[in-house]
Design a protein around this motif. Sequence first.
Motif, short mmCIF file in Angstrom:
data_model
loop_
_atom_site.label_atom_id
_atom_site.label_comp_id
_atom_site.label_asym_id
_atom_site.label_seq_id
_atom_site.Cartn_x
_atom_site.Cartn_y
_atom_site.Cartn_z
N ARG A 1 24.17 -11.04 -22.30
CA ARG A 1 24.27 -12.47 -22.60
C ARG A 1 25.61 -12.80 -23.24
N PHE A 2 26.12 -11.91 -24.08
CA PHE A 2 27.34 -12.20 -24.81
C PHE A 2 28.61 -11.85 -24.02
N ALA A 3 28.47 -11.27 -22.85
CA ALA A 3 29.65 -10.91 -22.05
C ALA A 3 30.47 -12.17 -21.79
N ALA A 4 31.70 -12.17 -22.27
CA ALA A 4 32.51 -13.39 -22.24
C ALA A 4 33.71 -13.25 -21.30
N GLY A 5 34.75 -14.02 -21.59
CA GLY A 5 35.89 -14.12 -20.68
C GLY A 5 36.55 -12.81 -20.35
N GLY A 6 36.77 -11.97 -21.38
CA GLY A 6 37.45 -10.70 -21.12
C GLY A 6 36.67 -9.82 -20.17
N PHE A 7 35.37 -9.68 -20.42
CA PHE A 7 34.53 -8.86 -19.55
C PHE A 7 34.46 -9.47 -18.15
N ARG A 8 34.31 -10.78 -18.09
CA ARG A 8 34.22 -11.45 -16.79
C ARG A 8 35.50 -11.23 -15.98
N ASP A 9 36.65 -11.43 -16.61
CA ASP A 9 37.92 -11.30 -15.89
C ASP A 9 38.16 -9.86 -15.43
N MET A 10 37.79 -8.89 -16.28
CA MET A 10 38.04 -7.50 -15.93
C MET A 10 37.11 -6.99 -14.83
N THR A 11 35.94 -7.60 -14.69
CA THR A 11 34.94 -7.06 -13.76
C THR A 11 34.74 -7.91 -12.51
N ARG A 12 35.51 -8.99 -12.35
CA ARG A 12 35.35 -9.86 -11.18
C ARG A 12 35.41 -9.07 -9.88
#
Length: 368
Positions: free
Chosen positions: A215-226
Amino acid sequence: MEKKVVYIAGLGLIGASLALGIKRAHPNLTILGYNRSEASRIIALERGMVDQVTDDFASFAPIADVIILALPIKQTKSYLDILARLPLKDQVLVTDVGSTKAEIVAHADQVFQDQAVRFVGGHPMAGSHKTGAAAADETLFENAYYIFTPSSQTKAGSIENLKELLSGLRSRFIEINAEEHDRVTSQISHFPHLLATTLVEQAVAYGEEHPLANRFAAGGFRDMTRIAESEPGMWTSILLSNPHAILERIADFKERLDQVAETIQADNQEAIWTFFYEGRKHRQEMQIHQPAGRDSAYHLFIDVPDKEGVILEILQLLQGISLVNIHINEENREDIHGILQLTFRQAEDQKRAQELIQKATSYTVLAR
């Protein structure tokens, strides 16, 4: 360009987008298409990407002046074998779009030896999470690097002929050695995909005991794992056709992670600060901020109020400006600067949009 017959084998995202780009600059060329899937053949015909289609690869090859193999790597090699047995036109120009090049170029050199075939390895460095002819986009390759890897079958003028044919893509053409291509892309393309998928799997496993992690996965995680959403079959082929370079990158990364771990264990505040400082400085110095394909995107983050019609208000201000994507960041704003994210392909579009929004509203707008 004189009247030619171009044959594109594979009418997926890449092949169909190539057809559109070629048509844009050379509307009078005859473009033939091959695809096993009937659905993609129908779409390609209905949208005017190609003039004729077939599900029999060998049928159109003998009448083509240029043959583009927009196929997976292993399939590309088998189709090169087929071409080598067919009565092709004298000095026919053959190219591919594979993400690794050394294996394909070596195979082409072998099968076309002593034949009147001109082969040029090719790699358009652009893509999308979408697939199939339905996702075709004539702007897919704009500003993207389109790499040519010459072989012993690359006769004089072959690459210049391809550049003219592909001029409608509006790509940035570059020539490099096939082996060097594979070494470079192992670092900046292949290994990042492997890393992104590993990070996702790590987070999923961790989330079994700590559910809030997802739930807390934010911008950094999203950008790195796209890029972990990429097509599995394609990336399996890429890893297996460039194993040595990729394994070397994995080993190097392990060593770097071990060094970071040792620094943390030693409670070395200065070394940790230097680690992040150097990483930030080096990224700012890299050419990744220059236009070089789909991944060179320009973003606006807009801190908008949570009220009806606000997104429509923004979009009306931007009429006539080309948007690549719109994203609403609802869950977690830890390391993003606004709830509404707009993505542009050109820096000029980003700048113009920022000026319009700031002039017409009181919303905070941050460009990245």
